[in-house]
Scaffold this active site. Structure first.
Site, short mmCIF file in Angstrom:
data_model
loop_
_atom_site.label_atom_id
_atom_site.label_comp_id
_atom_site.label_asym_id
_atom_site.label_seq_id
_atom_site.Cartn_x
_atom_site.Cartn_y
_atom_site.Cartn_z
N ARG A 52 0.82 -1.21 0.00
CA ARG A 52 0.00 0.00 0.00
C ARG A 52 0.86 1.27 0.00
O ARG A 52 0.38 2.35 -0.28
CB ARG A 52 -0.95 0.01 1.21
CG ARG A 52 -1.90 -1.18 1.20
CD ARG A 52 -2.97 -1.05 2.26
NE ARG A 52 -3.45 -2.37 2.67
CZ ARG A 52 -4.55 -2.57 3.38
NH1 ARG A 52 -5.29 -1.56 3.76
NH2 ARG A 52 -4.91 -3.79 3.72
N VAL A 53 2.12 1.10 0.33
CA VAL A 53 3.02 2.26 0.27
C VAL A 53 3.44 2.49 -1.18
O VAL A 53 3.55 3.62 -1.64
CB VAL A 53 4.25 2.04 1.19
CG1 VAL A 53 5.32 3.08 0.94
CG2 VAL A 53 3.82 2.05 2.64
#
Lengths: 521, 134
Positions: free
Chosen positions: A380-381
């Protein structure tokens, strides 16, 4: 020498002052299954550490011969009793034994002295290298840093695995779950990540903490030996709570690990903590909760099983510059049963972490190792945690692999394929081979970039699919030996400039000419 | 486990009750056990109840442990000072002899303890010596 020791002892005896102070005490009413019921202790705190007074019903001579202490932790405060999980050998605890209150919650030693050591959940050394001189004691339960004290995750943590660093990049301060069935390579990914930190310059190298929960001691011993041989123990702490330890020590081990990491994070350093694995921690916590007669919920887990993991993983963070800019990156591991990621514990942890690396048994058996299902894996980063170099070369890989997988299924049932489809299939098959990597062979980011550039430039087009993996390994070695300067430029600048790219293309040509036997297609 | 739960409930129910009320509670309790088919638990309930009363009594008294009976008299002043430290002055005292203590005394009251036994001092000294000289 003998005189010096005698003088030392004499001084200590002369200066000895017992000066006892009032201490809170209780009496063991019953003990069994690792849980003791204590009467007394009117001021007991939740999660307080207690000591069972083994000497209370033994003579002085017997007490001196038996100096191993037995501790317990308060987990239930009831109207008439206190229930304590015994953090040691329950067989040494007897009914009627006195229990001393320590007045503090369960704490572990923290400090630089722990680096390179193998310790148990209580921070006691178990590697036979002597006592550890702790700098401080930190409580195992600490609140996570609030939002205002955090900074965005932007700095990459390189695992050394092409498949991960290119498509599922991990940043310092992120929580990335490694999930898969048994024997799919979860621990291998974690250990290779630690090994890859050897490639990091010392100034930016993270301290690594490997927490083994409920594992076989032989497995942990193998991992420690591997880390030692590679020189990785110089920046690693191993916290071991093997399957033979009481369930209480197993469920507390991850908290002990992250507590040791917080010491370094709050000093501005980066830390990598691996929890291997949280499935076993859940089972241990369930066991303790059932023995404490807490009401069972779904799958007999206690109601606060989510909180067990959320409060642990929330302690991983990237701190703001004002607080030193340190970070804790967490790689929790979860073992699934028959690939079921929709089970209770896996879904809980997936919802907490910032992404997952999903490993599949089918891929592993087909020889795709690391057996990462790129379609189901996510970070998700994302590319915020990638160097410019990697971002520029790895951008299209995920889509190309997804298209390849779609076409691969289609191609099995179709006779004639158009040229474009054949090209995509060829490229996709070679891309899968390029992403394969032997275990314990992490690659520095500059080498990964160089190999991916080669794949993008069509370098492997004339190499057979079966030989692609082997050729990519040879290419990496060739670049390391002959084009070290070019690789160093990529590493230092974090970019692939036109000049660097030209140098790489020249390297590929040179390699092709030197090894014509591989380029036969 | 069930016997313990019954004992705890009975203990709470009988707090500050007159003799007549206690008789009534006892009869009703027996009727309840019979109704539920748990009459066989009665001896175990009585044992658990005895334990509970003993625990409560222990909490309501001062226990002084000495290596020999004479120590309680010779060190009476120090013992009294420690009892005052523990804020336990009005409670009744009970003296126990434990020869493993070697000498000195230990005072316990209201969930606290002051241990001035020779055994404790010697053990602490031993632990300090081996820890500091490792």
């Amino acid at each position: 020498m003998t005189t010096t020791i005698v003088e030392k002892l004499r001084k200590q005896i002369e200066s000895f002052d017992s000066a006892p102070t009032p201490e809170g005490i209780g009496t063991v009413v019953s003990v069994g299954d690792g849980v003791a019921e204590i009467d007394g202790l009117p001021n007991a705190l939740m999660a307080e550490m207690l000591e069972f007074d083994i000497s209370s019903d033994a003579s002085l001579a017997d007490s001196i011969g038996d100096t191993d202490r037995v501790f317990g932790m308060v987990l239930n405060l009831e109207e008439h009793a206190v229930r304590v999980v015994v953090l040691g050998d329950t067989r040494r605890v007897k009914e009627g034994m006195t229990v001393r209150s320590s007045g503090r919650v369960l704490s572990v030693p923290v400090g630089e002295a722990l680096i390179g050591r193998v310790v148990n959940t209580l921070g006691e050394p178990i590697d036979g290298k002597g006592p550890i001189k702790e700098e401080k004691m930190y409580p195992v339960e600490r609140p996570a840093h609030p939002v205002i004290e955090r900074a965005p995750v932007k700095q990459p943590l390189h695992t050394g695995l092409k498949a991960v660093d290119s498509m599922i990049p991990i940043g310092r301060g992120q929580r990335e779950l490694i999930i898969g069935d048994r024997f799919t390579g979860k621990t291998t990914i974690a250990v290779d990540t630690i090994l890859n930190q050897i490639n990091e310059p010392e100034a930016t190298r993270p301290i690594c903490i490997y927490v083994a929960i409920g594992q076989k001691e032989s497995k942990t011993a193998r991992i420690v030996a591997k880390l030692k041989d590679a020189g990785a123990m110089d920046f690693t702490i191993v916290v071991d709570a093997p399957a033979s330890d009481p369930a209480a020590l197993q469920f507390l081990a991850p908290y002990a690990g992250v507590t040791m990491g917080e010491y370094f994070m709050e000093k501005g350093k980066d830390v990598l903590v691996i929890y291997d694995d949280l499935s076993k921690q859940s089972v241990a916590y369930r066991e303790v909760s059932l023995l404490l007669r807490r009401p069972p919920g779904r799958e007999a887990f206690p109601g606060d099983i989510f909180y067990l993991h959320s409060r642990l993983l929330e302690r991983s963070a990237k701190l703001s510059k004002e607080l030193g800019g340190g970070s804790i990156t967490a790689l929790p591991i979860i073992e699934t049963q028959e690939g079921d990621v929709s089970a209770y514990i896996p879904t809980n942890v997936i919802s907490i972490t910032d992404g997952q690396i999903f490993l599949e048994t089918d891929l592993f058996n087909k020889g795709v190792r690391p057996a990462i299902n790129v379609g189901l894996s996510v970070s998700r980063v994302g590319s915020s945690a990638q160097t410019k170099a990697m971002k520029s070369v790895a951008g299209k890989m995920r889509i190309e692999l997804a298209q390849y997988r779609e076409l691969e299924a289609f191609a099995q049932f179709s006779g004639d394929l158009d040229e474009d489809t054949k090209k995509r299939l060829d490229k996709g098959a070679r891309l899968v081979e390029v992403l394969k990597q032997p275990h314990s062979s992490p690659l520095g980011v500059e080498k990964q970039v160089a190999i991916i550039v080669a794949a993008n430039e069509g370098f492997f087009k004339t190499v057979s699919v079966e030989q692609t993996a082997e050729v990519s390994v040879k290419l990496a070695t060739f670049l390391e030996n002959q084009y070290a300067e070019t690789l160093a430029k990529i590493r230092a600048s974090g970019e692939v400039s036109d000049e660097t790219k030209a140098s790489l293309v020249k390297a590929y040509e040179q390699f092709t000419n030197a090894h014509p036997e591989h380029f036969t297609v | 486990m069930k016997a313990k739960q019954y004992a705890e409930a009975l203990f709470l129910a009988t707090r500050a009750k007159s003799d007549a009320e206690l008789d009534r509670i006892a009869t009703q309790f027996q009727t309840l056990l019979t109704k539920r088919g748990h009459l066989a638990l009665l001896p175990a309930v009585v044992r658990e109840l005895d334990k509970l009363f003993a625990q409560r009594n222990n909490a309501a008294e001062i226990v002084i442990r000495v290596a020999n009976l004479g120590d309680a008299e010779t060190q009476n002043d120090k013992i009294e000072a420690d009892i005052r430290t523990l804020n336990a002055t009005p409670l009744p005292k009970r003296i126990l002899v434990d020869t493993t203590l070697i000498g000195g005394y230990e005072v316990r009251a209201q969930g606290h303890r002051i241990d001035r036994t020779y055994k404790r001092s010697l053990l602490t000294l031993y632990t300090n010596l081996i820890t500091n000289n490792q």
